[in-house]
Enzyme design. Sequence first.
Site, PDB file in Angstrom:
ATOM      1  CE  LYS A 239      -4.231   1.432   2.177  1.00 54.26           C
ATOM      2  NZ  LYS A 239      -5.140   1.386   0.829  1.00 54.26           N
TER       3      LYS A 239
ATOM      4  CD  GLU B  77      -6.575  -3.884  -6.017  1.00 55.08           C
ATOM      5  OE1 GLU B  77      -7.000  -3.950  -4.969  1.00 55.08           O
ATOM      6  OE2 GLU B  77      -5.420  -3.582  -6.200  1.00 55.08           O
TER       7      GLU B  77
HETATM    8  N1  PXG Z   1      -7.638  -2.228  -3.228  1.00 54.50           N
HETATM    9  C1  PXG Z   1      -7.057  -1.012  -3.091  1.00 54.50           C
HETATM   10  C2  PXG Z   1      -6.230  -0.812  -4.165  1.00 54.50           C
HETATM   11  C3  PXG Z   1      -7.273  -0.085  -1.970  1.00 54.50           C
HETATM   12  O1  PXG Z   1      -6.830   0.888  -2.247  1.00 54.50           O
HETATM   13  C4  PXG Z   1      -8.668  -2.009  -1.063  1.00 54.50           C
HETATM   14  C5  PXG Z   1      -8.457  -2.619  -2.183  1.00 54.50           C
HETATM   15  C6  PXG Z   1      -9.520  -2.243  -0.020  1.00 54.50           C
HETATM   16  O2  PXG Z   1      -8.682  -2.495   1.168  1.00 54.50           O
HETATM   17  P1  PXG Z   1      -9.363  -2.405   2.591  1.00 54.50           P
HETATM   18  O3  PXG Z   1      -8.102  -3.047   3.431  1.00 54.50           O
HETATM   19  O4  PXG Z   1      -9.381  -0.910   2.828  1.00 54.50           O
HETATM   20  O5  PXG Z   1     -10.334  -3.313   2.842  1.00 54.50           O
HETATM   21  C7  PXG Z   1      -8.084  -0.559  -1.161  1.00 54.50           C
HETATM   22  C8  PXG Z   1      -8.405   0.612  -0.022  1.00 54.50           C
HETATM   23  C9  PXG Z   1     -10.963   5.198   1.075  1.00 54.50           C
HETATM   24  C10 PXG Z   1      -9.805   4.895   0.428  1.00 54.50           C
HETATM   25  O6  PXG Z   1     -11.283   6.243   1.492  1.00 54.50           O
HETATM   26  C11 PXG Z   1      -9.318   3.329   0.451  1.00 54.50           C
HETATM   27  C12 PXG Z   1      -8.141   2.945   0.023  1.00 54.50           C
HETATM   28  C13 PXG Z   1      -7.095   3.693  -0.220  1.00 54.50           C
HETATM   29  C14 PXG Z   1      -7.671   5.271   0.082  1.00 54.50           C
HETATM   30  C15 PXG Z   1      -8.607   5.609   0.379  1.00 54.50           C
HETATM   31  O7  PXG Z   1     -12.007   4.276   0.945  1.00 54.50           O
HETATM   32  N2  PXG Z   1      -7.896   1.667  -0.189  1.00 54.50           N
END
Ligand code: PXG
Length: 297
Positions: free
Chosen positions: A149, A182
């Site tokens: 990330k 994704e």
């Molecule tokens: N894939 C990507 C590329 C992401 O950035 C997810 C999947 C879901 O991961 P989590 O761990 O959140 O279940 C993400 C999540 C937001 C936000 O405000 C979310 C992400 C990045 C920046 C902002 O929803 N990433």
Amino acid sequence: MKIWIDGHFYDKADAKVSVFDHGLLYGDGVFEGIRAYNGRVFQLKEHIDRLYASAKAVLLNIPMPPAEMTRLVCDAVRVNDLKDAYIRVVVSRGVGDLGLDMRKCKVPTVIIIADKIQLYPEEAYKRGLKVIVSHLRRIAPDTLSPSIKSLNYLNNILARAEASRADCDEAILLNREGYVAECSGDNIFFIRDGKVYTPPVHVGILEGVTRNVAMKLAKEKLGLEVHELIFTVPELYRADEVFVTGTGAEIIGVVLINGRVVADGKPGPLTAKLIRAFREYAKSAESGAPVYEPVKV
Ligand code: PXG
């Protein structure tokens, strides 16, 4: 709002970093987006573990142990007197010169922002999301692994912009081989004949914390079979239900993909059950670390 930067809390107006920070100059750094529900930081251990794994992968030494970071995240929520929150942890390479050489960056910059959460309108959960398949491919695992990330989010941001310009809410990205990977900020699932499917991590995705919770709840609370499967876009067109998962979205149905209506065009019944199971879990004591009681680490 008080924002933690490198050992101190600052007012929002004074929360600033150097223009020589390589997080800004090169997107050189890692981050986490985390939520708190009712005074509890959701899946805090999982987020902290992923943060340290991302940092390790990009040769970044976070200048405190995970236990201290865990405490600081809880402190940031408490100092801001929040019960429900969106927390952003950023660790950048820190201040260097204008060159790429990370050895010039002596101290990583650590930022913790705990803010009020901007919720998706309840209507979005009832109506479902419209999505497109982006023309951009997800960045390849041998280029910069999507499992890291990192602060380099242009691949995702440009895909999301493509969705917005098409009057859609999210964009699906395929991997280099053309398999569904994704969405720009969410993981993707479909349901067919009562079974749940989502791409495996090695397709080249972020291993979402919400994804893992959704898989667990689908199995344990809904009694469904859950499979990791490599699949192409037409599998989504003929699915009974499609949904996405992410920290911001939680779990939310998808009703339109590239102009194809999913099933009857409404979020599906199993998706609705899973949303209810997720909300119940998010409120429960097992979902994460309490902020207003002594934290065990
Ligand atoms: N894939 C990507 C590329 C992401 O950035 C997810 C999947 C879901 O991961 P989590 O761990 O959140 O279940 C993400 C999540 C937001 C936000 O405000 C979310 C992400 C990045 C920046 C902002 O929803 N990433």
